[in-house]
Design an enzyme around this catalytic site. Sequence first.
Site, PDB file in Angstrom:
ATOM      1  N   GLY A 101      12.069  24.318  -7.433  1.00  0.00           N
ATOM      2  CA  GLY A 101      12.925  23.834  -6.365  1.00  0.00           C
ATOM      3  C   GLY A 101      14.185  23.242  -6.963  1.00  0.00           C
ATOM      4  O   GLY A 101      14.258  22.977  -8.168  1.00  0.00           O
ATOM      5  N   TYR A 102      15.170  23.003  -6.127  1.00  0.00           N
ATOM      6  CA  TYR A 102      16.496  22.613  -6.594  1.00  0.00           C
ATOM      7  C   TYR A 102      16.890  21.248  -6.052  1.00  0.00           C
ATOM      8  O   TYR A 102      16.902  21.032  -4.847  1.00  0.00           O
ATOM      9  CB  TYR A 102      17.522  23.685  -6.208  1.00  0.00           C
ATOM     10  CG  TYR A 102      17.245  24.952  -6.964  1.00  0.00           C
ATOM     11  CD1 TYR A 102      17.898  25.227  -8.147  1.00  0.00           C
ATOM     12  CD2 TYR A 102      16.242  25.824  -6.546  1.00  0.00           C
ATOM     13  CE1 TYR A 102      17.590  26.350  -8.886  1.00  0.00           C
ATOM     14  CE2 TYR A 102      15.927  26.954  -7.278  1.00  0.00           C
ATOM     15  CZ  TYR A 102      16.614  27.212  -8.452  1.00  0.00           C
ATOM     16  OH  TYR A 102      16.289  28.320  -9.196  1.00  0.00           O
ATOM     17  N   LEU A 103      17.227  20.347  -6.971  1.00  0.00           N
ATOM     18  CA  LEU A 103      17.744  19.034  -6.604  1.00  0.00           C
ATOM     19  C   LEU A 103      19.235  19.146  -6.281  1.00  0.00           C
ATOM     20  O   LEU A 103      19.771  18.363  -5.505  1.00  0.00           O
ATOM     21  CB  LEU A 103      17.527  18.036  -7.740  1.00  0.00           C
ATOM     22  CG  LEU A 103      16.063  17.827  -8.134  1.00  0.00           C
ATOM     23  CD1 LEU A 103      15.949  17.101  -9.456  1.00  0.00           C
ATOM     24  CD2 LEU A 103      15.326  17.072  -7.038  1.00  0.00           C
TER      25      LEU A 103
END
Length: 152
Positions: A27-29
């Site tokens: 997932g991407y912050l």
Amino acid sequence: MEIERKFLIARLPENLDTCPCHQIEQGYLCTDPVVRIRRQDDTYILTYKSGGMMSREEYNLPLTAQAYEHLKPKTDGIYISKKRYCIPYKNYTIELDIFEKDAAPLILAEVEFPSEEEARAFTPPEWFAEDVTFSPCYHNSYISRYGYRPEP
């Protein structure tokens, strides 16, 4: 420095089941620049990637499982899940990603190189199809925000 080309594939290679396989969830912050968390099997990593298409800076830092789970709810967009097969090819390793869930039926092959010259000179195997290295819609960070949308 990561120097990488990406390809769609025409068909799965023979003997794929004999190659090492990893289950990946990421997932991407942040997507600009890319700040990603990844679980690959039982390994957890925080990655920073600068802008760029074929070449970009990349830094990986180890995470604990607890840190990964703490950061997971803070990610933007969807989570990407995929199986990654590591296929030896000449002096390289082809990373064949078979995306799952929201990104299915996408299948991408990625090959990393020690130099841009070597990347440009690479001749892919016959089971590769279109080179999508310079198409932003095939970056995992794009897919995490918008899902898989094949180019028209």
